[in-house]
Enzyme design. Structure first.
Site, PDB file in Angstrom:
ATOM      1  N   THR A 127      -0.689   4.439   0.107  1.00 46.42           N
ATOM      2  CA  THR A 127      -1.614   5.522   0.443  1.00 46.42           C
ATOM      3  C   THR A 127      -0.924   6.659   1.189  1.00 46.42           C
ATOM      4  OG1 THR A 127      -3.564   4.099   0.480  1.00 46.42           O
ATOM      5  CG2 THR A 127      -3.664   6.111   1.788  1.00 46.42           C
ATOM      6  N   CYS A 172       0.841  -1.192   0.000  1.00 44.84           N
ATOM      7  CA  CYS A 172       0.000   0.000   0.000  1.00 44.84           C
ATOM      8  C   CYS A 172       0.878   1.244   0.000  1.00 44.84           C
ATOM      9  CB  CYS A 172      -0.905   0.014   1.228  1.00 44.84           C
ATOM     10  SG  CYS A 172      -1.998   1.446   1.316  1.00 44.84           S
TER      11      CYS A 172
END
Length: 356
Positions: free
Chosen positions: A183, A181
């Site tokens: 993000t 990830c």
């Protein structure tokens, strides 16, 4: 603009302080838990990612006492085939996933799955769970069924309470800690995972959502999702307030994980990708500019998932015994964390200069 002055911690920032123990054997430890109406002998769930959980992974997780959460990036017919396979061997639990993009069709499909395949829970899966559309979909599904609703992901206590008020009873915690990830670096948003679990647990307790015994049927449950690299991280997550932990990368290299084993130059591996990676987004959002908040990677081939789960279970049991805890409730009550430095992190891993 506001700056929180209270430090927030990831798993590597702390160690658990050993406690006095009267436990004679790790087999005396009960690591059973409950998420909603689902009792689990092993507090682990496989992630609803398209390189992790399809029918075979879900079946093996159930066999070992955990649960697999089926991913939603397949046709309705494929998902029904998975559920039919699980029903044929009476595998419990059966958990399906939906998103927000096609909520009307997804809810219609869920209605069919409830009636035809007797599913146990619905996971509403979105990267940023503290969103009005999430609340709307929770409300829609809660109006359809009294099944357990898993909702997330969130990273704050107030966000968790909003999901519960809308009708969710299992909260998935984790914004950006996953190994594939991106993000946090793409958006600048996130929350260190250990502190996120603690905050969500404390806020739910403050609002009367987690009263008394942690395995109570009416308590809102917490699933810690992401950031797990070692069995000790699982123990820390459970001690911090999680009722179960969701795993992606640790299971992605196993036989039962979705996808084929690849061998190059004598090295075996499998592909693992974030569901917001360019590769995954390009497939599910064909013809649209992909929203990229993840990467694709290779993970070492690990053989049967039962071997990995056995090692993780042994680590969890050992962790409870070091805290003198016979149950997850006792672990939560006994847990003491100490903040450590980077030197401690290096000291914690094997570091003999002549290691074989």
């Amino acid at each position: 603009m506001m700056i929180r002055n209270k430090p927030a911690y990831s798993f590597d920032d702390v160690l658990m302080v050993p406690q006095h123990s009267t436990i004679l054997s790790r087999s005396d430890v009960d690591i059973g838990t409950r998420i909603g109406g689902l009792p689990l002998k092993l507090p682990l769930l496989s992630a609803n990612m398209d390189t992790v959980t399809e029918a075979q992974m879900a079946l093996e997780m159930a066999e070992r006492g955990g649960a697999g959460v089926l991913h939603r990036f397949a046709s309705f017919e494929e998902q029904c085939e998975w559920l039919a396979e699980m029903r044929s061997v009476q595998a419990r639990p059966r958990i399906v996933s939906v998103g927000l993009d096609d909520s009307f069709e997804a809810i219609r499909d869920i209605d069919h799955m409830i009636g035809e395949y007797d599913i146990d829970a619905v996971c509403i899966d979105v990267a940023h769970g503290d969103h009005k559309r999430m609340l709307d979909v929770i409300t829609q599904i809660r109006g359809l069924t009294q099944l357990d609703i898993i909702a997330g992901n969130v990273a704050t206590g107030k966000a968790a309470c909003r999901l519960v008020d809308a009708g969710a009873n299992i909260i998935k915690v984790g914004i950006g800690p996953g190994s594939v990830c991106s993000t946090r670096v793409v958006s600048g948003h996130g929350f260190p995972q250990l502190s996120a679990i603690i905050e969500v647990d404390e806020e739910l307790r403050l609002n009367g959502r987690r009263q008394g015994e942690r395995h109570g049927n009416n308590d809102v449950a917490i699933i810690a999702d992401g950031g797990i690299r070692y069995p000790g991280d699982i123990v820390k997550a459970l001690a911090a307030g999680a009722d179960a932990v969701m795993l992606g990368s640790l299971l992605a290299g196993t036989d039962e994980a979705a996808g084929d084993r690849i061998v190059e130059d004598g090295i075996a591996f499998k592909t693992f990708r974030g569901m917001a990676s360019r590769e995954a987004q390009s497939q599910k959002r064909a013809g649209r500019t992909p929203r990229v908040e993840g990467v694709a990677a290779r993970v070492p081939y690990r053989g049967p998932v039962r071997d990995t789960l056995s090692n993780l279970e042994a680590g969890i049991r050992s962790g409870l015994s070091y805290s003198g805890a016979r149950t997850l409730s006792e672990l939560r009550d006994a847990a003491q964390f100490v903040v450590v430095t980077g030197n401690t992190l290096r000291e914690s891993h094997p570091h003999h200069p002549y290691r074989l």
